[in-house]
Write an enzyme that holds these catalytic residues in place. Structure first.
Site, short mmCIF file in Angstrom:
data_model
loop_
_atom_site.label_atom_id
_atom_site.label_comp_id
_atom_site.label_asym_id
_atom_site.label_seq_id
_atom_site.Cartn_x
_atom_site.Cartn_y
_atom_site.Cartn_z
CG LEU A 9 -18.02 -80.12 3.57
CD1 LEU A 9 -18.03 -79.11 4.70
CD2 LEU A 9 -16.62 -80.69 3.41
CB SER A 11 -17.50 -76.43 -1.65
OG SER A 11 -17.87 -76.93 -2.91
N GLY A 12 -19.08 -73.66 -1.47
CA GLY A 12 -19.65 -72.55 -2.26
C GLY A 12 -21.09 -72.21 -1.92
N GLY A 16 -26.46 -68.79 -4.84
CA GLY A 16 -26.81 -69.74 -5.90
C GLY A 16 -27.20 -71.13 -5.44
CB SER A 143 -21.65 -77.72 -16.34
OG SER A 143 -22.13 -76.96 -17.43
CE1 TYR A 156 -17.92 -73.36 -15.30
CE2 TYR A 156 -19.22 -74.02 -17.22
CZ TYR A 156 -19.09 -73.89 -15.85
OH TYR A 156 -20.11 -74.29 -15.02
CE LYS A 160 -18.38 -76.78 -13.68
NZ LYS A 160 -18.66 -77.00 -12.26
N1 LIG Z 1 -25.28 -70.87 -13.12
C1 LIG Z 1 -25.16 -71.70 -14.15
O1 LIG Z 1 -25.63 -71.41 -15.27
C2 LIG Z 1 -24.53 -73.03 -13.96
C3 LIG Z 1 -23.68 -73.29 -12.89
N2 LIG Z 1 -23.08 -74.55 -12.78
C4 LIG Z 1 -22.19 -74.84 -11.68
O2 LIG Z 1 -22.89 -74.71 -10.46
C5 LIG Z 1 -21.99 -74.45 -9.40
C6 LIG Z 1 -22.54 -73.33 -8.54
O3 LIG Z 1 -22.65 -72.16 -9.32
P1 LIG Z 1 -23.85 -71.10 -9.16
O4 LIG Z 1 -24.59 -71.34 -7.92
O5 LIG Z 1 -24.58 -71.05 -10.43
O6 LIG Z 1 -23.01 -69.74 -9.10
P2 LIG Z 1 -22.67 -68.72 -7.91
O7 LIG Z 1 -21.67 -67.79 -8.50
O8 LIG Z 1 -23.92 -68.17 -7.34
O9 LIG Z 1 -21.98 -69.65 -6.80
C7 LIG Z 1 -20.67 -70.10 -6.90
C8 LIG Z 1 -20.14 -70.35 -5.51
O10 LIG Z 1 -18.81 -70.88 -5.61
C9 LIG Z 1 -18.02 -70.15 -4.69
N3 LIG Z 1 -16.59 -70.21 -4.95
C10 LIG Z 1 -15.87 -69.74 -5.99
N4 LIG Z 1 -14.57 -69.98 -5.80
C11 LIG Z 1 -14.44 -70.60 -4.59
C12 LIG Z 1 -13.36 -71.10 -3.83
N5 LIG Z 1 -12.09 -70.98 -4.24
N6 LIG Z 1 -13.62 -71.71 -2.65
C13 LIG Z 1 -14.89 -71.82 -2.20
N7 LIG Z 1 -15.95 -71.35 -2.85
C14 LIG Z 1 -15.73 -70.75 -4.04
C15 LIG Z 1 -18.57 -68.74 -4.74
O11 LIG Z 1 -18.10 -67.99 -3.64
P3 LIG Z 1 -17.81 -66.41 -3.69
O12 LIG Z 1 -19.13 -65.76 -3.42
O13 LIG Z 1 -16.82 -66.19 -2.60
O14 LIG Z 1 -17.28 -66.10 -5.06
C16 LIG Z 1 -20.05 -69.07 -4.68
O15 LIG Z 1 -20.44 -69.36 -3.37
C17 LIG Z 1 -20.63 -74.15 -10.06
O16 LIG Z 1 -19.81 -75.29 -9.97
C18 LIG Z 1 -21.00 -73.91 -11.52
O17 LIG Z 1 -19.94 -74.24 -12.38
C19 LIG Z 1 -23.35 -75.55 -13.66
C20 LIG Z 1 -24.20 -75.35 -14.71
C21 LIG Z 1 -24.80 -74.07 -14.97
C1 LIG Z 2 -25.26 -74.99 -27.09
C2 LIG Z 2 -25.52 -73.82 -27.98
C3 LIG Z 2 -25.41 -72.52 -27.60
C4 LIG Z 2 -25.12 -72.02 -26.22
C5 LIG Z 2 -25.20 -72.64 -25.07
C6 LIG Z 2 -24.91 -72.06 -23.78
C7 LIG Z 2 -24.60 -70.61 -23.69
C8 LIG Z 2 -24.94 -72.86 -22.69
C9 LIG Z 2 -24.65 -72.44 -21.35
C10 LIG Z 2 -24.57 -73.35 -20.36
C11 LIG Z 2 -24.11 -72.98 -19.04
C12 LIG Z 2 -24.17 -71.59 -18.58
C13 LIG Z 2 -23.57 -73.95 -18.25
C14 LIG Z 2 -22.93 -73.70 -17.01
O1 LIG Z 2 -22.24 -74.55 -16.49
C15 LIG Z 2 -25.61 -71.40 -28.58
C16 LIG Z 2 -24.47 -70.40 -28.53
C17 LIG Z 2 -26.91 -70.68 -28.25
C18 LIG Z 2 -25.66 -71.91 -30.03
C19 LIG Z 2 -26.43 -73.15 -30.20
C20 LIG Z 2 -25.89 -74.23 -29.37
#
Ligand SMILES: NC(=O)C1=CN([C@@H]2O[C@H](COP(=O)(O)OP(=O)(O)OC[C@H]3O[C@@H](n4cnc5c(N)ncnc54)[C@H](OP(=O)(O)O)[C@@H]3O)[C@@H](O)[C@H]2O)C=CC1
Ligand SMILES: CC1=C(/C=C/C(C)=C/C=C/C(C)=C/C=O)C(C)(C)CCC1
Length: 312
Positions: A9, A11-12, A16, A143, A156, A160
């Site tokens: 299963l 979610s989301g 992505g 993350s 955020y 996490k």
């Molecule tokens: N992209 C990035 O840089 C990073 C992302 N992550 C994590 O990865 C995971 C997936 O994100 P990503 O694929 O990048 O982003 P997306 O925005 O593409 O996907 C996020 C998903 O979560 C869903 N969602 C949000 N709220 C709810 C809810 N209440 N119930 C069910 N589904 C929900 C969205 O649905 P809807 O379309 O309806 O909004 C969507 O399907 C997240 O947990 C994010 O924090 C971690 C590190 C980096």
């Molecule tokens: C660490 C770091 C930076 C930014 C990091 C970012 C923006 C990370 C994003 C991570 C994501 C999107 C995670 C999602 O879950 C800066 C500002 C460049 C300054 C130098 C150190």
């Protein structure tokens, strides 16, 4: 005789990482999985269904699930045969970025309701069955911000960190029931996540934020973040591949970073338990040495600077 497929299963799955993972698991050459790919708004199922192709209705079914709703979770599980989930992937998540003074508590609470309590709600629903069967695997898309805070991402990152603390604590008890927990920690990933954040930022006015802070956010952080996504951003396909490997593993790891290009940044925290090395380096790079930051971000894109993620 082949084992019965494991019910996964997720979610989301409207976009992505969740969407990619659902499709990759459903196309497993050994057909080891039956994927229940869920999303809160079934109006968005078209992209997933198109990507699933012939797996739709065979190894993949689509279902409604809002992780913020008890009723939705109960309804979704009641549609799964015996309510039995072998692998739960807590993937749904939302971001929030900007100066603290300009963000409402309601917006921060929504981040926790989705990223933290959403995952907890699902675990509480599937855990009794997993414990009864003495088997299961809970994967959480955390993350790198579950490992270290990033400027202007306080709420955020906190959500996490909460996820990391909760699931690390739970992992100890669950080993006694032969249930594994894995926290997958991607760095920047090129999905709708970043676009949604930029859209939020473009319309937000951040009321009550002083001009210096606003300028640091808009003129220093946002360009650096954009550059980071550009230089080291991973594809959702690559992240999904790592998760598929974690799910297929006989002894799943508790933690797994996905991006070798980002590991020099997480290493700054791992190398110095006092935390000062990471905080001071981030501060200097962002506020004092913009040229070095630009160069550093380019270096991260270069393969010779990659450090391995562990375990492989
Ligand atoms: N992209 C990035 O840089 C990073 C992302 N992550 C994590 O990865 C995971 C997936 O994100 P990503 O694929 O990048 O982003 P997306 O925005 O593409 O996907 C996020 C998903 O979560 C869903 N969602 C949000 N709220 C709810 C809810 N209440 N119930 C069910 N589904 C929900 C969205 O649905 P809807 O379309 O309806 O909004 C969507 O399907 C997240 O947990 C994010 O924090 C971690 C590190 C980096
Ligand atoms: C660490 C770091 C930076 C930014 C990091 C970012 C923006 C990370 C994003 C991570 C994501 C999107 C995670 C999602 O879950 C800066 C500002 C460049 C300054 C130098 C150190």
């Amino acid at each position: 005789m082949a084992d019965a497929p494991r019910t996964v299963l997720i979610s989301g799955c409207s976009s992505g990482i969740g969407l990619e993972l659902a499709v990759q698991l459903a196309h497993d050459p050994r057909q080891r999985y039956h994927v229940v790919a869920t999303m809160r708004d079934l109006g968005k199922k078209g992209t997933l269904e198109a990507a699933a192709g012939e797996a739709l209705g065979q190894t993949l079914t689509v279902a409604q699930l809002d992780v913020c709703s008890d009723e939705s979770v109960a309804q979704c599980l009641s549609c799964i045969q015996g309510g039995e989930v072998d692998v739960l992937v807590n993937n749904a998540g939302v971001g929030l970025v900007g100066p603290l003074e300009g963000l409402s508590l309601a917006a921060m609470q929504n981040v926790f309701d989705t990223n933290f309590f959403g995952a907890v709600r699902l675990v509480k629903a599937v855990l009794p069955g997993m414990k009864r069967r003495r088997q299961g695997h809970i994967v959480v898309v955390s993350s790198v911000m579950g490992l270290q805070g990033v400027v202007f991402n306080e709420a955020y990152a906190a959500s996490k960190f909460a996820v990391e603390g909760f699931f690390e604590s739970l992992a100890v008890q669950l080993l006694q029931f032969n249930i594994f927990i894995s926290l997958v920690e991607p760095g920047p990933v090129i999905t709708e996540f970043e676009g949604k954040l930029l859209e939020q930022v473009s319309t937000a006015e951040f009321p009550g934020t002083d001009p210096d802070t606003l300028s640091y956010f808009q003129d220093l952080y946002l360009p650096a973040s954009r550059e980071l996504f550009h230089n080291v951003g991973q594809s959702p396909q690559d992240v999904a591949k790592v998760i598929v490997k974690v799910i297929g593993s006989a002894r799943p790891p508790l933690r797994r970073q996905t991006n070798t290009r980002y590991t020099p940044l997480t290493a700054l925290k791992a190398m110095d338990p006092s935390g000062s090395l990471y905080v001071r380096t981030s501060h200097c790079l962002l506020f004092r040495w913009p040229r070095l930051l630009k160069l550093g971000l380019r270096c991260l894109a270069c393969s010779c600077f990659r450090t391995p993620v562990w375990p492989r």
